[in-house]
Motif scaffolding. Structure first.
Motif, PDB file in Angstrom:
ATOM      1  N   MET A  81       0.817  -1.208   0.000  1.00  0.00           N
ATOM      2  CA  MET A  81       0.000   0.000   0.000  1.00  0.00           C
ATOM      3  C   MET A  81       0.856   1.266   0.000  1.00  0.00           C
ATOM      4  SD  MET A  81      -2.879  -1.218   2.786  1.00  0.00           S
ATOM      5  CE  MET A  81      -3.837   0.297   2.582  1.00  0.00           C
ATOM      6  N   LEU A  82       0.182   2.407  -0.184  1.00  0.00           N
ATOM      7  CA  LEU A  82       0.715   3.749   0.042  1.00  0.00           C
ATOM      8  C   LEU A  82       1.680   4.235  -1.030  1.00  0.00           C
ATOM      9  CD1 LEU A  82       1.424   3.559   3.900  1.00  0.00           C
ATOM     10  CD2 LEU A  82      -0.757   3.887   2.722  1.00  0.00           C
ATOM     11  N   TRP A 100       5.950   2.774   0.212  1.00  0.00           N
ATOM     12  CA  TRP A 100       5.412   3.040   1.544  1.00  0.00           C
ATOM     13  C   TRP A 100       6.487   3.424   2.559  1.00  0.00           C
ATOM     14  CZ3 TRP A 100       7.274   0.031   5.514  1.00  0.00           C
ATOM     15  CH2 TRP A 100       7.954  -1.145   5.135  1.00  0.00           C
ATOM     16  N   ASN A 124      -7.191   7.898   6.631  1.00  0.00           N
ATOM     17  CA  ASN A 124      -6.682   6.718   7.328  1.00  0.00           C
ATOM     18  C   ASN A 124      -5.794   7.048   8.510  1.00  0.00           C
ATOM     19  OD1 ASN A 124      -4.597   7.689   5.624  1.00  0.00           O
ATOM     20  ND2 ASN A 124      -3.607   5.681   5.640  1.00  0.00           N
ATOM     21  N   ILE A 131       2.874   7.838   3.339  1.00  0.00           N
ATOM     22  CA  ILE A 131       1.523   7.876   2.753  1.00  0.00           C
ATOM     23  C   ILE A 131       1.557   8.650   1.432  1.00  0.00           C
ATOM     24  CG2 ILE A 131      -0.801   8.800   3.172  1.00  0.00           C
ATOM     25  CD1 ILE A 131      -0.430   7.994   6.111  1.00  0.00           C
ATOM     26  N   ASP A 174      -7.384   0.083  -0.330  1.00  0.00           N
ATOM     27  CA  ASP A 174      -6.121   0.633  -0.811  1.00  0.00           C
ATOM     28  C   ASP A 174      -6.221   2.143  -0.991  1.00  0.00           C
ATOM     29  OD1 ASP A 174      -3.487   0.258  -1.476  1.00  0.00           O
ATOM     30  OD2 ASP A 174      -3.862  -0.751  -3.371  1.00  0.00           O
ATOM     31  N   GLY A 177      -5.512   4.542   1.841  1.00  0.00           N
ATOM     32  CA  GLY A 177      -4.151   4.862   2.217  1.00  0.00           C
ATOM     33  C   GLY A 177      -3.573   6.068   1.508  1.00  0.00           C
ATOM     34  N   LEU A 280      -3.428   3.754  11.632  1.00  0.00           N
ATOM     35  CA  LEU A 280      -4.070   3.857  10.323  1.00  0.00           C
ATOM     36  C   LEU A 280      -5.408   3.120  10.377  1.00  0.00           C
ATOM     37  CD1 LEU A 280      -0.985   3.115   8.041  1.00  0.00           C
ATOM     38  CD2 LEU A 280      -1.806   5.329   8.870  1.00  0.00           C
ATOM     39  N   SER A 282      -8.707   2.126   7.930  1.00  0.00           N
ATOM     40  CA  SER A 282      -9.266   2.112   6.575  1.00  0.00           C
ATOM     41  C   SER A 282     -10.434   1.148   6.501  1.00  0.00           C
ATOM     42  CB  SER A 282      -8.198   1.696   5.550  1.00  0.00           C
ATOM     43  OG  SER A 282      -7.246   2.710   5.349  1.00  0.00           O
TER      44      SER A 282
END
Length: 481
Positions: A81-82, A100, A124, A131, A174, A177, A280, A282
């Motif tokens: 992610m990120l 990330w 998030n 991020i 996703d 993020g 975080l 989400s």
């Protein structure tokens, strides 16, 4: 026989698994992926390498099980992610993706928080250089000509899906993020985009994680001998995919991943943001629940570093650390805060580097390995304490990831948490299995199947005697921060 493929795009490698009935593994293919670090604190990857590696993995699955691959009905993707990946008007990358664990956007985090003081309650979490949004601000400041050509923001697994299907899409787990999405509503937030300087027209449409977000291209069907059609699910962020694949679907389920980084994921029936503790939060990939995530920035990465420094292989270090603590106890080992790439939860200190105390001439590689595993376990305990503080309620703890190969690490984790932890059947493929579960729904399966349980292989109980010996060491590690 119902067959699906789950693909997990990790930071250091990609794994694809051909699964029958979401339970029996037919074939597995895994390939490494290189990370570029052109400067200290920078971390990038070539996005076309993601695609090439996924294709190579699917080539291997097709070669290993041609009869079964022909019957595949769906493909699911979970991914790191990120990332910040910007594409031009032809949907081609303008530069390598910023990952990330890229730390260059520190100044932009402070700027974004000033512009949107309540961002941690809407997105998030609190701004962090890892991020996406602060990275976009950094790119606008340092690479303005490139950003003038940017026409689409893509996340890791979404770029791979684009290559597989030709379709542009993302999903809430996703997209949450990026800090451009209002997590509670699941919609892109125009005000957040304005603060970051990104045109919301240059964002992909958001669909449900379990929705069909495209079908495999005819040329790829032919390449892998698939009868088709093959639905490709919208997919999941890696933490959500692993959590789902490990059976984390109901409120109170918690899945701890000891991977390159460490993540404590707690399924929550309500949106409990915790920006003040760098938590975080989400959307999960199951309807009606959220995922609270505490992050340990360096988990197995820290042990890998010890291996590099000492010239030892990680399995050897693990065995030596177990022999050390069994024979001598932990007292003579250094105390190590292994935040090699900063601390996210609970301190939000991305600028911090690793700190160690208690070095003496008798320190061995085994002691350093032990101190590293202990420090990561303590960091997980700090994460979960912070998540409980803001309202998450972990009830059932499952552990997955490469670190579960270490019996010592598991015992340290259960003891630091003062809670039993369980291992599951197929823990090594939790990420791909979660992706395959989403593929099954995208291909026509029932959404409620996402809540099917995963069998426990064994449980690890806290060790009260070890806990007493660790108490002072945990306080010493906290003092290092």
């Amino acid at each position: 026989m119902v067959l699906h493929v789950g693909i997990d795009l990790g930071t250091s490698g990609i794994k694809a698994v051909l699964i029958e009935n979401l339970s029996r593994v037919i074939a597995v293919a895994a390939e490494p992926v290189a990370v570029s670090r052109p400067q200290i604190g920078w971390s990038e990857q070539d996005p076309d390498l993601w695609v090439a590696t996924v294709v190579a993995c699917l080539d291997r699955l097709a070669a290993a099980a041609p009869r079964e691959i022909a019957a595949v009905r769906g493909i699911g993707l979970s991914g790191q992610m990120l990332a910040a990946l910007v594409l031009d008007a032809d949907l081609r990358p303008l530069r390598p993706a910023m990952l990330w664990n890229d730390q260059r956007a520190l100044a932009e985090c402070a700027e974004l928080l000033t512009l949107v003081p309540d961002i941690g309650r809407r997105t998030n979490g609190t701004p962090d250089p890892g991020i996406t949004a602060p990275k976009l601000m950094w790119l606008r400041r340092h690479e303005p000509a490139l950003m003038d050509r940017a026409r689409m923001l893509m996340l890791t697994k979404d770029y791979v899906r684009l290559a597989l299907t030709g379709e542009v899409a993302t999903e809430p787990s996703d997209a949450g993020g990026t800090q451009l999405l209002d997590v509670a509503t699941g919609c892109w937030d125009r005000h957040l985009c304005e603060a970051v300087g990104w045109d919301p027209a240059h964002l992909p449409p958001v669909v449900d994680s379990w929705a069909e977000a495209g079908r495999l291209k005819p040329g790829l069907l032919a390449r892998w001998g698939m009868a088709g059609p093959v639905a490709v699910a919208a997919g999941a962020g890696d933490n959500m995919g692993s959590t789902l694949g490990a059976g984390g679907a109901r409120s109170g389920d918690a899945v701890l991943t000891i991977g390159t980084s460490g993540v404590a994921c707690i399924v929550d029936a309500a949106f409990h943001p915790g920006p003040e503790r760098a938590i975080l939060t989400s959307a999960h990939v199951v309807p009606g629940v959220y995922l609270s995530m505490g992050v340990v920035m360096s988990a197995t990465a820290s042990l890998d570093w010890v291996g590099q420094m000492t010239g030892r292989q990680v399995p050897d270090l693990d065995a030596e650390a177990m022999a050390f603590v069994t024979a001598q106890g932990p007292e003579t080992a250094p105390v190590f805060l292994p935040c090699l790439t900063g601390i996210r939860t609970p301190l939000n200190r991305p600028d911090m580097t690793g700190r160690i105390t208690g070095l003496h001439p008798g320190v061995t590689p085994a002691m350093l390995a032990y101190a590293t595993m202990e420090g990561v376990a303590f960091q997980f305990a700090d994460c979960i304490a912070a998540q409980i503080e803001v309202g998450a309620r972990p009830e059932r703890l499952t552990v997955v990831g490469g670190g579960t190969r270490s019996a010592l690490w598991l015992q340290l984790l259960a003891t630091a948490l003062a809670r039993p932890v369980r291992l599951i059947e197929g823990a090594a493929i939790a990420g791909p299995r979660g992706a395959a579960c989403l593929a099954a729904v995208a291909a026509g399966g029932p959404v409620m199947a996402l809540q099917d349980p995963v069998a426990t292989s064994r449980s690890i109980l806290p060790d009260p005697a070890l806990a007493a010996r660790l108490e002072g060491r945990r306080e010493a590690m906290r003092a290092l921060a």
